[in-house]
Design a protein around this motif. Structure first.
Motif, PDB file in Angstrom:
ATOM      1  N   ALA A  64      33.253 -25.209 -15.277  1.00  0.00           N
ATOM      2  CA  ALA A  64      34.080 -25.916 -14.294  1.00  0.00           C
ATOM      3  C   ALA A  64      33.512 -27.292 -13.975  1.00  0.00           C
ATOM      4  CB  ALA A  64      34.203 -25.087 -13.026  1.00  0.00           C
ATOM      5  N   GLU A  65      32.209 -27.367 -13.793  1.00  0.00           N
ATOM      6  CA  GLU A  65      31.602 -28.650 -13.449  1.00  0.00           C
ATOM      7  C   GLU A  65      31.777 -29.663 -14.574  1.00  0.00           C
ATOM      8  OE1 GLU A  65      30.673 -29.636 -10.658  1.00  0.00           O
ATOM      9  OE2 GLU A  65      29.910 -27.941  -9.475  1.00  0.00           O
ATOM     10  N   ARG A  66      31.698 -29.197 -15.816  1.00  0.00           N
ATOM     11  CA  ARG A  66      31.887 -30.126 -16.930  1.00  0.00           C
ATOM     12  C   ARG A  66      33.331 -30.616 -16.982  1.00  0.00           C
ATOM     13  NH1 ARG A  66      30.220 -34.380 -18.890  1.00  0.00           N
ATOM     14  NH2 ARG A  66      30.562 -34.731 -21.121  1.00  0.00           N
ATOM     15  N   ILE A  67      34.280 -29.735 -16.731  1.00  0.00           N
ATOM     16  CA  ILE A  67      35.687 -30.140 -16.707  1.00  0.00           C
ATOM     17  C   ILE A  67      35.920 -31.187 -15.621  1.00  0.00           C
ATOM     18  CG2 ILE A  67      38.031 -29.334 -16.212  1.00  0.00           C
ATOM     19  CD1 ILE A  67      37.200 -26.643 -17.513  1.00  0.00           C
ATOM     20  N   SER A  74      41.849 -36.925 -10.933  1.00  0.00           N
ATOM     21  CA  SER A  74      41.709 -36.351  -9.597  1.00  0.00           C
ATOM     22  C   SER A  74      40.973 -37.325  -8.684  1.00  0.00           C
ATOM     23  CB  SER A  74      40.933 -35.031  -9.661  1.00  0.00           C
ATOM     24  OG  SER A  74      41.564 -34.122 -10.541  1.00  0.00           O
ATOM     25  N   ALA A  75      41.595 -37.676  -7.592  1.00  0.00           N
ATOM     26  CA  ALA A  75      40.973 -38.598  -6.648  1.00  0.00           C
ATOM     27  C   ALA A  75      41.270 -38.133  -5.221  1.00  0.00           C
ATOM     28  CB  ALA A  75      41.500 -40.012  -6.872  1.00  0.00           C
ATOM     29  N   PRO A  76      40.227 -37.742  -4.485  1.00  0.00           N
ATOM     30  CA  PRO A  76      38.837 -37.689  -4.923  1.00  0.00           C
ATOM     31  C   PRO A  76      38.565 -36.475  -5.810  1.00  0.00           C
ATOM     32  CG  PRO A  76      39.041 -36.819  -2.711  1.00  0.00           C
ATOM     33  CD  PRO A  76      40.399 -37.325  -3.095  1.00  0.00           C
ATOM     34  N   ARG A  77      37.388 -36.448  -6.412  1.00  0.00           N
ATOM     35  CA  ARG A  77      36.993 -35.297  -7.238  1.00  0.00           C
ATOM     36  C   ARG A  77      36.921 -34.061  -6.363  1.00  0.00           C
ATOM     37  NH1 ARG A  77      32.344 -32.326  -8.911  1.00  0.00           N
ATOM     38  NH2 ARG A  77      31.985 -32.281 -11.170  1.00  0.00           N
ATOM     39  N   PRO A  78      37.642 -32.996  -6.719  1.00  0.00           N
ATOM     40  CA  PRO A  78      37.592 -31.783  -5.891  1.00  0.00           C
ATOM     41  C   PRO A  78      36.190 -31.171  -5.884  1.00  0.00           C
ATOM     42  CG  PRO A  78      39.418 -31.680  -7.466  1.00  0.00           C
ATOM     43  CD  PRO A  78      38.553 -32.839  -7.875  1.00  0.00           C
ATOM     44  N   THR A  79      35.806 -30.638  -4.757  1.00  0.00           N
ATOM     45  CA  THR A  79      34.570 -29.869  -4.665  1.00  0.00           C
ATOM     46  C   THR A  79      34.817 -28.480  -5.239  1.00  0.00           C
ATOM     47  OG1 THR A  79      33.859 -31.058  -2.694  1.00  0.00           O
ATOM     48  CG2 THR A  79      32.854 -28.904  -3.094  1.00  0.00           C
ATOM     49  N   LEU A  80      33.963 -28.050  -6.145  1.00  0.00           N
ATOM     50  CA  LEU A  80      34.131 -26.731  -6.751  1.00  0.00           C
ATOM     51  C   LEU A  80      33.812 -25.650  -5.729  1.00  0.00           C
ATOM     52  CD1 LEU A  80      34.672 -25.004  -9.282  1.00  0.00           C
ATOM     53  CD2 LEU A  80      32.212 -25.156  -9.768  1.00  0.00           C
TER      54      LEU A  80
END
Length: 223
Positions: A64-67, A74-80
């Motif tokens: 998931a983190e690599r994706i 995506s703005a902002p980057r979603p927090t996993l």
């Protein structure tokens, strides 16, 4: 509220490579597994995600983190966000064991000495019930226990106050869980003898207001 869920199977692990059952146990991503995550990330780099979820296993989190690292839209980057509800089924005593031997132990007493044999004769849910019966500790999840946990994961999505109708959600998940969803919710036209490949994308529409049994519509599988 309908959410568009992009469900990705994590990259290949060493247990995948060695054909061993891997539910709640973990093994690291292989070099090929890292490439699987990269490929999924490139495929989804133009999708604007409003949220990102995964199983709390390291193989799912790393994928998931690599994706998310590769995502350009995506703005902002979603927090996993991670949850044990999205773990693969728990295989109990058979965690880490050779798949062929484990499914023989589960199915042979019922005249179906392989995973596919159990599915063909009794349905996918029976693979979980039979494995729990065969587990000398009876720790493996049966079908009811498995779905109760997974449905709790979808309730987390429904209760996410940051999401709105039509939002897109990344969900990094597991192979047998994705196959289970397809057996439960897919209509005709899908070849379910093909398991989801590592790094593949399956898309569901999830109606958060509907009873779970009627809440999922499959858009695409194993892309």
């Amino acid at each position: 509220m309908v959410l568009h869920i992009y469900a990705v199977r994590h990259g290949q692990t060493y247990f995948n490579r060695y054909n061993r059952l891997q539910g709640w146990s973990n093994s690291p991503l292989t070099e090929r597994g890292l490439a699987d995550a990269e490929r999924a990330g490139r495929k989804l780099e133009g999708v604007a995600f409003q949220a990102a979820y995964s199983s709390d296993t390291t193989r799912a989190r790393a994928t998931a983190e690599r994706i998310l690292d590769l995502n350009q839209a995506s703005a902002p980057r979603p927090t996993l966000r991670t949850a044990m509800n999205f773990r693969e089924q728990f295989y109990g005593y058979y965690e880490g064991q050779d798949m062929g031997l484990a499914w023989w132990a589960a199915g042979a007493p019922h005249g179906a000495p392989s995973y596919q044999g159990i599915v063909d004769e009794f349905g996918l849910g029976a693979t979980r019930d039979f494995l729990k019966q065969a587990d000398p500790f009876h720790d493996a999840e049966d079908d009811q226990e498995y779905w109760r946990r997974v449905e709790g994961g979808f309730r987390l999505l429904a209760q996410d106050g940051t999401l709105r109708d039509g939002d897109r959600v990344l969900l990094v998940w597991h192979g047998n869980s994705l196959l289970s969803m397809m057996h439960r919710f897919a209509g005709d036209g899908y070849d379910l003898s093909e398991r989801p490949t590592n790094g593949s994308v399956t898309v569901f529409d999830y109606d958060t207001a509907a009873p779970f049994e009627r809440s999922i519509e499959v858009v695409s599988y194993n892309q």
